[in-house]
Design a protein around this motif. Structure first.
Motif, PDB file in Angstrom:
ATOM      1  N   LYS A 149       0.850  -1.185   0.000  1.00  0.00           N
ATOM      2  CA  LYS A 149       0.000   0.000   0.000  1.00  0.00           C
ATOM      3  C   LYS A 149       0.891   1.242   0.000  1.00  0.00           C
ATOM      4  N   ARG A 150       0.632   2.158  -0.930  1.00  0.00           N
ATOM      5  CA  ARG A 150       1.398   3.400  -1.021  1.00  0.00           C
ATOM      6  C   ARG A 150       0.444   4.571  -1.177  1.00  0.00           C
ATOM      7  N   VAL A 151       0.879   5.758  -0.735  1.00  0.00           N
ATOM      8  CA  VAL A 151       0.033   6.938  -0.878  1.00  0.00           C
ATOM      9  C   VAL A 151      -0.134   7.280  -2.350  1.00  0.00           C
ATOM     10  N   VAL A 152      -1.275   7.847  -2.657  1.00  0.00           N
ATOM     11  CA  VAL A 152      -1.529   8.326  -4.010  1.00  0.00           C
ATOM     12  C   VAL A 152      -0.690   9.593  -4.189  1.00  0.00           C
ATOM     13  N   PRO A 153       0.073   9.708  -5.266  1.00  0.00           N
ATOM     14  CA  PRO A 153       0.941  10.879  -5.472  1.00  0.00           C
ATOM     15  C   PRO A 153       0.145  12.183  -5.509  1.00  0.00           C
ATOM     16  N   LEU A 154       0.818  13.265  -5.129  1.00  0.00           N
ATOM     17  CA  LEU A 154       0.212  14.591  -5.173  1.00  0.00           C
ATOM     18  C   LEU A 154       0.104  15.102  -6.599  1.00  0.00           C
ATOM     19  N   GLY A 155       0.981  14.632  -7.458  1.00  0.00           N
ATOM     20  CA  GLY A 155       0.978  15.049  -8.855  1.00  0.00           C
ATOM     21  C   GLY A 155       2.348  14.873  -9.471  1.00  0.00           C
ATOM     22  N   PRO A 156       2.479  15.219 -10.746  1.00  0.00           N
ATOM     23  CA  PRO A 156       3.773  15.051 -11.423  1.00  0.00           C
ATOM     24  C   PRO A 156       4.810  16.039 -10.890  1.00  0.00           C
ATOM     25  N   CYS A 157       6.064  15.634 -10.969  1.00  0.00           N
ATOM     26  CA  CYS A 157       7.173  16.495 -10.561  1.00  0.00           C
ATOM     27  C   CYS A 157       7.522  17.391 -11.748  1.00  0.00           C
ATOM     28  N   PRO A 158       7.379  18.718 -11.613  1.00  0.00           N
ATOM     29  CA  PRO A 158       7.601  19.607 -12.751  1.00  0.00           C
ATOM     30  C   PRO A 158       9.040  19.639 -13.266  1.00  0.00           C
ATOM     31  N   TRP A 159      10.029  19.371 -12.413  1.00  0.00           N
ATOM     32  CA  TRP A 159      11.422  19.462 -12.867  1.00  0.00           C
ATOM     33  C   TRP A 159      12.013  18.101 -13.254  1.00  0.00           C
ATOM     34  N   LEU A 160      11.281  17.008 -13.035  1.00  0.00           N
ATOM     35  CA  LEU A 160      11.753  15.680 -13.430  1.00  0.00           C
ATOM     36  C   LEU A 160      10.621  14.929 -14.125  1.00  0.00           C
ATOM     37  N   PRO A 161      10.541  15.006 -15.428  1.00  0.00           N
ATOM     38  CA  PRO A 161       9.482  14.299 -16.154  1.00  0.00           C
ATOM     39  C   PRO A 161       9.507  12.804 -15.846  1.00  0.00           C
ATOM     40  N   GLY A 162       8.336  12.227 -15.649  1.00  0.00           N
ATOM     41  CA  GLY A 162       8.217  10.806 -15.347  1.00  0.00           C
ATOM     42  C   GLY A 162       8.236  10.489 -13.864  1.00  0.00           C
ATOM     43  N   TRP A 163       8.512  11.481 -13.029  1.00  0.00           N
ATOM     44  CA  TRP A 163       8.511  11.301 -11.574  1.00  0.00           C
ATOM     45  C   TRP A 163       7.257  11.947 -11.002  1.00  0.00           C
ATOM     46  N   GLU A 164       6.803  11.432  -9.846  1.00  0.00           N
ATOM     47  CA  GLU A 164       5.632  11.984  -9.162  1.00  0.00           C
ATOM     48  C   GLU A 164       6.029  12.451  -7.764  1.00  0.00           C
ATOM     49  N   ILE A 165       5.406  13.520  -7.307  1.00  0.00           N
ATOM     50  CA  ILE A 165       5.646  14.023  -5.956  1.00  0.00           C
ATOM     51  C   ILE A 165       4.761  13.244  -5.001  1.00  0.00           C
ATOM     52  N   THR A 166       5.376  12.644  -3.981  1.00  0.00           N
ATOM     53  CA  THR A 166       4.595  11.904  -2.989  1.00  0.00           C
ATOM     54  C   THR A 166       4.423  12.693  -1.693  1.00  0.00           C
ATOM     55  N   HIS A 167       5.430  13.476  -1.327  1.00  0.00           N
ATOM     56  CA  HIS A 167       5.370  14.298  -0.112  1.00  0.00           C
ATOM     57  C   HIS A 167       6.071  15.622  -0.402  1.00  0.00           C
ATOM     58  N   ASP A 168       5.403  16.720  -0.098  1.00  0.00           N
ATOM     59  CA  ASP A 168       5.964  18.047  -0.366  1.00  0.00           C
ATOM     60  C   ASP A 168       6.194  18.779   0.944  1.00  0.00           C
ATOM     61  N   HIS A 169       7.448  18.935   1.306  1.00  0.00           N
ATOM     62  CA  HIS A 169       7.830  19.639   2.532  1.00  0.00           C
ATOM     63  C   HIS A 169       8.615  20.906   2.180  1.00  0.00           C
ATOM     64  N   SER A 170       8.266  21.514   1.058  1.00  0.00           N
ATOM     65  CA  SER A 170       9.011  22.676   0.579  1.00  0.00           C
ATOM     66  C   SER A 170       8.730  23.942   1.385  1.00  0.00           C
ATOM     67  N   ASP A 171       7.752  23.909   2.285  1.00  0.00           N
ATOM     68  CA  ASP A 171       7.457  25.087   3.094  1.00  0.00           C
ATOM     69  C   ASP A 171       8.159  25.046   4.455  1.00  0.00           C
ATOM     70  N   GLN A 172       8.984  24.031   4.701  1.00  0.00           N
ATOM     71  CA  GLN A 172       9.688  23.914   5.969  1.00  0.00           C
ATOM     72  C   GLN A 172      10.988  24.715   5.948  1.00  0.00           C
ATOM     73  N   ARG A 173      11.592  24.851   7.118  1.00  0.00           N
ATOM     74  CA  ARG A 173      12.853  25.591   7.240  1.00  0.00           C
ATOM     75  C   ARG A 173      13.949  24.943   6.395  1.00  0.00           C
ATOM     76  N   ASP A 174      13.957  23.622   6.337  1.00  0.00           N
ATOM     77  CA  ASP A 174      14.920  22.878   5.525  1.00  0.00           C
ATOM     78  C   ASP A 174      14.109  22.098   4.482  1.00  0.00           C
ATOM     79  N   PRO A 175      13.692  22.756   3.395  1.00  0.00           N
ATOM     80  CA  PRO A 175      12.729  22.165   2.467  1.00  0.00           C
ATOM     81  C   PRO A 175      13.248  20.950   1.696  1.00  0.00           C
ATOM     82  N   TYR A 176      12.329  20.030   1.450  1.00  0.00           N
ATOM     83  CA  TYR A 176      12.620  18.873   0.605  1.00  0.00           C
ATOM     84  C   TYR A 176      11.303  18.346   0.043  1.00  0.00           C
ATOM     85  N   VAL A 177      11.414  17.570  -1.010  1.00  0.00           N
ATOM     86  CA  VAL A 177      10.258  16.958  -1.660  1.00  0.00           C
ATOM     87  C   VAL A 177      10.604  15.492  -1.884  1.00  0.00           C
ATOM     88  N   MET A 178       9.682  14.607  -1.553  1.00  0.00           N
ATOM     89  CA  MET A 178       9.867  13.180  -1.829  1.00  0.00           C
ATOM     90  C   MET A 178       9.212  12.882  -3.174  1.00  0.00           C
TER      91      MET A 178
END
Length: 89
Positions: free
Chosen positions: A14-43
């Motif tokens: 069982k995996r989470v449904v992706p948030l959507g496509p990754c705009p800077w890497l075609p073919g990849w999907e964003i699963t977790h977006d932590h870009s609003d944190q002090r040390d931002p990252y995206v899974m």
């Protein structure tokens, strides 16, 4: 625990449904977006089932580092973005 919807993939996991496509890497999907944190990252991930490839991505530089499993991201995050983003180093 996340309230996000999940789906059972071809490998039976069982995996989470992706948030959507990754705009800077075609073919990849964003699963977790932590870009609003002090040390931002995206899974992000590519593929499905046993062919899934996970990565941690820097939303500032649009770089990514592939990780064997989602759990392997924790030690990298503790070390800071310089540990997994060559442009932040």
């Amino acid at each position: 625990m996340s309230d996000r919807p999940t789906r059972v993939e071809s490998d039976g996991r069982k995996r989470v449904v992706p948030l959507g496509p990754c705009p800077w890497l075609p073919g990849w999907e964003i699963t977790h977006d932590h870009s609003d944190q002090r040390d931002p990252y995206v899974m992000i991930r590519q593929g499905e089932g046993s062919d899934t490839v996970n990565a941690i991505s820097c939303p500032i530089h649009d770089t990514h580092t592939i990780v064997p499993t989602m759990v392997d991201v924790r030690p990298l995050r503790r070390q800071g973005r310089a540990a997994w983003c060559s442009d932040c180093a």
